[in-house]
Design a protein around this motif. Structure first.
Motif, short mmCIF file in Angstrom:
data_model
loop_
_atom_site.label_atom_id
_atom_site.label_comp_id
_atom_site.label_asym_id
_atom_site.label_seq_id
_atom_site.Cartn_x
_atom_site.Cartn_y
_atom_site.Cartn_z
N LEU A 189 42.45 117.87 31.02
CA LEU A 189 41.80 118.82 31.58
C LEU A 189 42.12 119.71 32.76
O LEU A 189 41.97 121.11 32.41
N PHE A 190 42.59 119.25 33.61
CA PHE A 190 42.67 119.98 35.17
C PHE A 190 44.08 119.59 35.72
O PHE A 190 44.20 118.34 35.62
N VAL A 191 44.63 120.42 36.36
CA VAL A 191 45.87 120.27 37.13
C VAL A 191 45.56 120.93 38.40
O VAL A 191 45.40 122.14 38.44
N ALA A 221 35.98 122.94 41.84
CA ALA A 221 37.07 123.45 41.08
C ALA A 221 36.99 122.52 39.79
O ALA A 221 36.80 122.87 38.59
N MET A 222 37.01 121.02 40.20
CA MET A 222 36.85 120.45 39.34
C MET A 222 35.64 119.88 38.29
O MET A 222 35.47 119.92 37.19
N ASN A 223 34.49 120.48 39.04
CA ASN A 223 33.20 120.41 38.19
C ASN A 223 33.09 121.74 37.40
O ASN A 223 32.76 121.63 35.98
N VAL A 224 33.68 122.80 37.92
CA VAL A 224 33.57 124.16 37.02
C VAL A 224 34.62 123.92 35.96
O VAL A 224 34.15 124.26 34.62
N GLY A 263 46.46 124.20 27.37
CA GLY A 263 45.21 124.70 27.74
C GLY A 263 44.24 124.03 28.64
O GLY A 263 43.20 123.80 28.53
N LEU A 264 44.96 123.84 29.77
CA LEU A 264 44.41 123.14 31.03
C LEU A 264 44.18 124.22 31.96
O LEU A 264 44.57 125.09 32.11
N LEU A 303 42.76 114.02 34.95
CA LEU A 303 43.18 115.07 35.87
C LEU A 303 44.59 114.93 36.55
O LEU A 303 45.11 113.74 36.44
N PHE A 304 45.33 115.90 36.95
CA PHE A 304 46.70 115.75 37.22
C PHE A 304 47.04 116.67 38.54
O PHE A 304 46.49 117.41 38.84
#
Length: 495
Positions: free
Chosen positions: A233-235, A153-156, A261-262, A178-179
């Motif tokens: 970027l990512f939650v 998921a993080m890579n995508v 927009g995350l 990242l959160f």
């Protein structure tokens, strides 16, 4: 070279005898409540019993058969009704048959030509899991465990926002943020390290007293990180945290992700199977708004290790790049010796390039067979029965002297302390909590040496060691749950 290098007749005879050993030692005794959960041996003694040295010459059939018996006899019986130690337990015969089939076929579902049945089964299982999440389209792949699914998921997510990262790496990217909640799985930090994002760029968001992420704190963290010059970027929201079984408020978190927009990923490795229960799926309300989901059927549905699905939603609207083929574009290399484009069949069925792996286990087969055997209703019933067992145990814990809840459970994680008679009435003394923290490890050592059962414990924050009891095995009865509490009382009486 004129004759085969294997003796198939002798091999089949050996297999028949091994299957009998598997049935007796690995299935019957593993699920028999009168048997020990484990026959504990210290490492030095176990090494000697197993005779682990690998020698120049092979051994005879009888010696090998005894070794098979020893492996089963001296291993922990995770199918035992009194094994409560992990988020997986129990043994389902249909799923085990699927595992036998997978091992016998010995193929990788990366291309249709070498695994036609398994490729189609995986496609169907992943589609059904996405349907339960609430998506009518999307993509997915099976990964070797929930940690790897979270890392996918993080890579995508990184590729979705910064497609150039695939070719250029992190050199041209801003400092990514990242959160995840303070109760999130440790794989988020491992993934940040593995992907070169860095563990210092994982921001752990405060949780409430029940272990749920506080959306307002997430908003504050995002604003703070932006002010410091990093790029959110990512939650990762969690549906069923490992220790407390907490479910983050997905709707409120999704609103924040949409506003900034995350990428929203939901780690539902533990709690995802609640989606199969009409009574419990409300715990994951809002999961359909996620961009990706991790779901481990091996945890609660007794599919058997390993079975972890990484699921991807079609989030093409408003995204920097369409998610149609996102897995393929993120990971694919198109090796010409494996993924030829001029094959005589539909090459879209060659799904292996969507995964960072090449060789890959066919983890969907055992879930497909289990699903065929019991249906969606049967799987949902298992979840509900586990929930009922936890609630029964909860009421017993409240009634029994010496037991104290850490908190009321939301799901299947029953967390409690046992206070031995010697410590009762000393709750206000300065040494009480230090002494109480030593109780769970001492009781666990006794139970493992006795082989009567197995249950996990851990500290958490300012809380000293407490037991975390997990029921996932439908073979567990009221008698097993009563025994569990009786055994803790007996083992802890003289501490």
């Amino acid at each position: 070279l004129d004759d085969p290098g294997l003796d198939n007749i002798a091999g089949e005879e050996f297999l028949q005898e091994v299957l009998q050993i598997l049935l007796e030692e690995g299935v019957r005794k593993s699920t028999d409540v009168t048997q020990k959960v484990c026959d504990w041996k210290e490492p030095l003694e176990l090494r000697e019993l197993l005779d682990l040295e690998l020698r120049s010459d092979g051994e005879g059939r009888e010696r090998l058969l005894q070794r098979c018996r020893d492996v089963l006899r001296l291993s922990v019986r995770t199918g035992h009704p009194r094994f409560f130690n992990q988020l997986f337990s129990g043994l389902d015969h249909h799923a085990l048959a699927g595992r036998f089939l997978t091992e016998t076929l010995n193929t990788s579902p990366y291309t249709y030509e070498v695994a036609p049945v398994l490729v189609l089964m995986e496609e169907q299982v992943l589609a059904k899991l996405r349907e339960l999440v609430g998506w009518s389209s999307g993509d997915g792949i099976f990964a070797p465990g929930g940690s790897m699914s979270n890392m996918l998921a993080m890579n995508v997510a990184r590729f979705w926002r910064f497609p150039e990262s695939r070719s250029r790496g992190n050199w041209d990217l801003p400092r990514l943020a990242l959160f995840a909640s303070q109760e999130s799985h440790y794989s988020i930090q491992k993934g940040a390290a593995f992907l070169g994002i860095g563990t210092e760029n994982v921001h752990l968001v405060r949780t409430d007293e029940r272990g749920k992420m506080i959306p307002e704190e997430l908003e504050k963290e995002i604003q703070r990180v932006k002010a410091e010059g990093s790029e959110p970027l990512f939650v990762c929201a969690t549906s069923g945290t490992t220790v407390l079984g907490a479910f983050d408020p997905l709707g409120a978190i999704a609103d924040i992700c949409a506003r900034h927009g995350l990428w929203l990923h939901v780690d539902a490795a533990w709690g995802g199977s609640a989606l199969l229960s009409p009574q419990l799926r409300h715990l994951l309300a809002g999961i359909h708004r996620a961009d990706s989901v991790t779901w481990n059927p091996h945890k609660l549905l007794m599919v058997g290790l390993q079975c972890s699905a990484f699921l991807l939603r079609d989030s093409s609207v408003g995204a920097p790049c369409s998610s149609q083929g996102l897995l393929q574009r993120c990971h694919g290399v198109g090796a010409s010796y494996l993924f030829q484009r001029d094959k005589f069949y539909d090459v879209s069925l060659d799904t292996g390039d969507k995964s960072p792996q090449c060789g890959r286990r066919a983890d969907g087969l055992k879930l497909w067979i289990l699903w065929k055997a019991v249906g969606s209703r049967g799987l949902g019933w298992r979840v509900e029965r586990a929930f009922a067992a936890t609630w029964y145990l909860l009421e017993q814990v409240k009634r029994r002297e010496g037991f104290r809840l850490v908190m009321e459970p939301e799901f299947l994680n029953l967390c409690f302390w046992f206070i031995p008679p010697s410590l009762r009435g000393q709750e206000n003394s300065p040494e009480f909590w230090d002494k109480l923290g030593k109780v769970a490890p001492a009781i666990k050592e006794k139970m493992i040496r006795r082989g009567s059962m197995m249950v996990g414990y851990q500290p958490q924050g300012s809380r000293v060691n407490f037991f975390r009891q997990i029921v996932t095995n439908p073979a567990v009865t009221r008698q097993d749950l009563d025994f569990f509490l009786d055994e803790i009382q007996e083992l802890g009486r003289d501490l």
